[in-house]
Design a protein around this motif. Structure first.
Motif, PDB file in Angstrom:
ATOM      1  N   ILE A  45       0.806  -1.122  -0.038  1.00 22.88           N
ATOM      2  CA  ILE A  45       0.172  -0.018   0.156  1.00 22.88           C
ATOM      3  C   ILE A  45       0.893   1.303  -0.166  1.00 22.88           C
ATOM      4  O   ILE A  45       1.756   1.439   0.945  1.00 22.88           O
ATOM      5  N   PRO A  46       0.644   1.923  -0.883  1.00 22.57           N
ATOM      6  CA  PRO A  46       1.634   3.376  -0.893  1.00 22.57           C
ATOM      7  C   PRO A  46       1.547   4.177   0.206  1.00 22.57           C
ATOM      8  O   PRO A  46       0.454   4.339   0.919  1.00 22.57           O
ATOM      9  N   ARG A  47       2.702   4.408   0.654  1.00 21.41           N
ATOM     10  CA  ARG A  47       2.505   5.382   1.888  1.00 21.41           C
ATOM     11  C   ARG A  47       1.949   6.460   1.859  1.00 21.41           C
ATOM     12  O   ARG A  47       0.973   6.658   2.920  1.00 21.41           O
ATOM     13  N   GLY A  48       1.805   7.114   1.054  1.00 21.39           N
ATOM     14  CA  GLY A  48       0.853   8.461   0.878  1.00 21.39           C
ATOM     15  C   GLY A  48      -0.457   8.040   0.957  1.00 21.39           C
ATOM     16  O   GLY A  48      -1.232   8.810   1.489  1.00 21.39           O
ATOM     17  N   TYR A  49      -0.742   6.890   0.252  1.00 19.53           N
ATOM     18  CA  TYR A  49      -2.212   6.685  -0.056  1.00 19.53           C
ATOM     19  C   TYR A  49      -2.586   6.026   1.334  1.00 19.53           C
ATOM     20  O   TYR A  49      -3.807   6.425   1.867  1.00 19.53           O
ATOM     21  N   TYR A  50      -1.826   5.464   2.327  1.00 22.73           N
ATOM     22  CA  TYR A  50      -2.160   5.053   3.669  1.00 22.73           C
ATOM     23  C   TYR A  50      -2.420   6.014   4.523  1.00 22.73           C
ATOM     24  O   TYR A  50      -3.548   5.976   5.073  1.00 22.73           O
ATOM     25  N   ARG A  51      -1.295   7.275   4.283  1.00 25.03           N
ATOM     26  CA  ARG A  51      -1.679   8.375   5.122  1.00 25.03           C
ATOM     27  C   ARG A  51      -3.192   9.095   4.959  1.00 25.03           C
ATOM     28  O   ARG A  51      -3.881   9.464   5.670  1.00 25.03           O
ATOM     29  N   LYS A  52      -3.387   9.116   3.657  1.00 23.30           N
ATOM     30  CA  LYS A  52      -4.567   9.713   3.108  1.00 23.30           C
ATOM     31  C   LYS A  52      -5.850   8.949   3.531  1.00 23.30           C
ATOM     32  O   LYS A  52      -6.757   9.680   3.852  1.00 23.30           O
ATOM     33  N   MET A  53      -5.888   7.693   3.677  1.00 29.20           N
ATOM     34  CA  MET A  53      -7.022   7.052   4.056  1.00 29.20           C
ATOM     35  C   MET A  53      -7.158   6.963   5.464  1.00 29.20           C
ATOM     36  O   MET A  53      -8.158   7.197   6.111  1.00 29.20           O
ATOM     37  N   GLU A  54      -5.989   6.956   6.130  1.00 32.88           N
ATOM     38  CA  GLU A  54      -6.080   7.189   7.621  1.00 32.88           C
ATOM     39  C   GLU A  54      -6.566   8.523   8.123  1.00 32.88           C
ATOM     40  O   GLU A  54      -7.328   8.587   8.944  1.00 32.88           O
ATOM     41  N   SER A  55      -6.368   9.548   7.412  1.00 36.43           N
ATOM     42  CA  SER A  55      -6.792  11.017   7.795  1.00 36.43           C
ATOM     43  C   SER A  55      -8.153  11.076   7.166  1.00 36.43           C
ATOM     44  O   SER A  55      -8.752  11.686   7.929  1.00 36.43           O
ATOM     45  N   ASN A  56      -8.548  10.455   6.249  1.00 38.48           N
ATOM     46  CA  ASN A  56     -10.010  10.837   5.436  1.00 38.48           C
ATOM     47  C   ASN A  56     -11.096   9.777   5.792  1.00 38.48           C
ATOM     48  O   ASN A  56     -12.274  10.052   5.822  1.00 38.48           O
ATOM     49  N   LEU A  57     -10.551   8.572   5.144  1.00 42.87           N
ATOM     50  CA  LEU A  57     -11.405   7.618   5.357  1.00 42.87           C
ATOM     51  C   LEU A  57     -10.910   6.297   5.912  1.00 42.87           C
ATOM     52  O   LEU A  57     -10.449   5.360   5.503  1.00 42.87           O
ATOM     53  N   PRO A  58     -10.741   6.190   7.449  1.00 37.70           N
ATOM     54  CA  PRO A  58     -10.219   5.127   8.221  1.00 37.70           C
ATOM     55  C   PRO A  58     -10.822   3.755   7.923  1.00 37.70           C
ATOM     56  O   PRO A  58      -9.947   2.799   7.966  1.00 37.70           O
ATOM     57  N   SER A  59     -12.194   3.718   7.566  1.00 42.17           N
ATOM     58  CA  SER A  59     -12.817   2.366   7.217  1.00 42.17           C
ATOM     59  C   SER A  59     -12.093   1.804   5.979  1.00 42.17           C
ATOM     60  O   SER A  59     -12.088   0.799   5.753  1.00 42.17           O
ATOM     61  N   LEU A  60     -11.884   2.871   4.819  1.00 39.29           N
ATOM     62  CA  LEU A  60     -11.270   2.196   3.706  1.00 39.29           C
ATOM     63  C   LEU A  60      -9.868   1.657   4.137  1.00 39.29           C
ATOM     64  O   LEU A  60      -9.401   0.631   3.629  1.00 39.29           O
ATOM     65  N   LEU A  61      -9.096   2.348   4.912  1.00 36.15           N
ATOM     66  CA  LEU A  61      -7.744   1.943   5.379  1.00 36.15           C
ATOM     67  C   LEU A  61      -7.905   0.449   5.913  1.00 36.15           C
ATOM     68  O   LEU A  61      -7.232  -0.377   5.740  1.00 36.15           O
ATOM     69  N   GLN A  62      -8.869   0.343   6.867  1.00 36.46           N
ATOM     70  CA  GLN A  62      -8.925  -1.030   7.660  1.00 36.46           C
ATOM     71  C   GLN A  62      -9.353  -2.253   6.736  1.00 36.46           C
ATOM     72  O   GLN A  62      -8.918  -3.074   6.653  1.00 36.46           O
ATOM     73  N   ASN A  63     -10.453  -1.780   5.689  1.00 39.73           N
ATOM     74  CA  ASN A  63     -10.612  -2.707   4.618  1.00 39.73           C
ATOM     75  C   ASN A  63      -9.520  -3.207   3.623  1.00 39.73           C
ATOM     76  O   ASN A  63      -9.195  -4.403   3.130  1.00 39.73           O
ATOM     77  N   ASN A  64      -8.710  -2.025   3.425  1.00 39.09           N
ATOM     78  CA  ASN A  64      -7.375  -2.125   2.608  1.00 39.09           C
ATOM     79  C   ASN A  64      -6.538  -3.327   3.336  1.00 39.09           C
ATOM     80  O   ASN A  64      -5.977  -4.536   2.847  1.00 39.09           O
TER      81      ASN A  64
END
Length: 366
Positions: free
Chosen positions: A67-86
């Motif tokens: 998972i690209p680190r920038g995308y990880y941070r973006k999901m963590e900040s804006n869509l935590p449920s999407l990060l959890q699913n990923n």
């Protein structure tokens, strides 16, 4: 003021009592709704346990799961449920085992420190420190410990040998004249580092120190370096055998002794001084702009950048490559230890690279 070694030992002993290392298959790892890490019915537990991931653990998840680190941070900040699913989706897709390094926090949720290969050989900071100090004692050399710290990523031990000193008046005479009582000498030393979380091998590198200002130069030298790589570990809680620990301990003592023989010598110090002296030959057309461009390249924050430029203009080291070296390494002493090490290791290769003038000696763009 507390002795730096005493403070470091106290920190490492406290950490040692809280460490817990687990070999966990991806099928028993999950990310919860609140983005903590759940270890499901691992052999070490009778039920699930939970850990809050630090930044290193998050980077480990990004790397191991692709998972690209920038995308990880973006999901963590804006869509935590999407990060959890990923995270859970990719953990479920993989069929691997990892070493999970943790700190327990009593009854509270623990800390997930790092996610590493199941072949990772743990060379712990406490063992590295005690073995390194024992080696120094056995060599019967007169040294001083100038800095002893542990960060989230590494442990550092800065050692100097004041008896191995050489004058460098030719390029230090005009530098920091107000501190001329300290002389124009450069003394020999080394830095011993180790990472428990996959951020570098156990390593000893030469480090010269300018007496006037304590500016340091670390030279890349991989002769005394031990990678954290061992045999495949079985699932469950990891308990390192005394045999394994003793082998690591003996290796550290041996390599520290060899490093002392190599680095704490007038000959090796002379080679390092030559590297510094050659920076005088780097002539700049846009001195201040070059300093600013170097600061950007090294990731120096704005508040420190202002001080670096001030050092460059006022310290008398020269408006050339040597002046940049002095200004940057002087300010690096006021930074976090990880950043100081990065700068002291990287500044000479940067200044002496073939493309330095073309890339940095130009007008700075804000």
């Amino acid at each position: 003021m507390q002795n730096p070694i005493e403070k470091l030992v106290a920190t490492l002993e406290e950490q040692k009592n809280r460490k817990r290392d687990l070999i966990v298959p991806t099928s028993k790892l999950k990310m919860t709704e609140d983005l903590n890490i759940e270890v499901i019915n691992n052999n070490a537990f009778s039920s699930s346990e939970y850990f809050s991931p630090n930044d290193i653990m998050k980077e480990g998840l990004s790397e191991k799961l692709g998972i690209p680190r920038g995308y990880y941070r973006k999901m963590e900040s804006n869509l935590p449920s999407l990060l959890q699913n990923n995270v859970n989706g990719w953990l479920g897709f993989q069929d691997k085992k990892y070493l999970l390094r943790t700190f327990t926090n009593g009854e509270e949720i623990g800390t997930a420190r790092a996610l590493l290969s199941d072949r990772y050989n743990l060379i712990d900071n406490y063992d590295v420190l005690t073995a390194g100090l024992e080696a120094i004692q056995q060599m019967n050399v007169n040294v001083e410990i100038r800095r002893a710290e542990v960060s989230e990523t590494k442990m550092y031990l800065h050692v100097v040998c004041p008896e191995i000193e050489q004058e460098a008046e030719s390029f230090l005479r005009e530098y920091l004249k107000d501190n001329s009582a300290a002389g124009n000498g450069i003394i020999s030393g080394f830095v011993l580092t180790n990472s428990e979380v996959g951020r570098g091998a156990f390593e000893i590198r030469p480090r010269a120190v300018i007496c006037k200002c304590n500016n340091g130069l670390i030279v890349a030298d991989e002769r005394f370096r031990k990678l954290h790589l061992g045999g495949i570990l079985e699932e469950g809680e990891v308990s390192w055998s005394q045999v394994t620990r003793q082998k690591n301990y003996e290796l550290i003592i041996s390599q520290t002794k060899d490093a002392i023989r190599t680095y704490l010598s007038p000959e090796y110090l002379g080679q390092m001084i030559e590297k510094i002296a050659k920076l005088n030959e780097i002539v700049l057309e846009h001195p201040v702009d070059t300093v600013e461009n170097v600061c950007v390249e090294l990731g120096i924050s704005d508040d420190h950048r202002y001080n670096v430029i001030s050092n460059f203009l006022k310290d008398g080291a020269g408006k050339n490559g040597l002046g940049i070296f002095q200004a940057v390494t002087r300010e690096a002493q006021l930074m976090e230890i990880d950043k100081q090490d990065e700068i002291e290791s990287g500044i000479i290769p940067l200044l002496t690279s073939k493309t330095f003038l073309k890339k940095f000696d130009r007008q700075h763009k804000n």
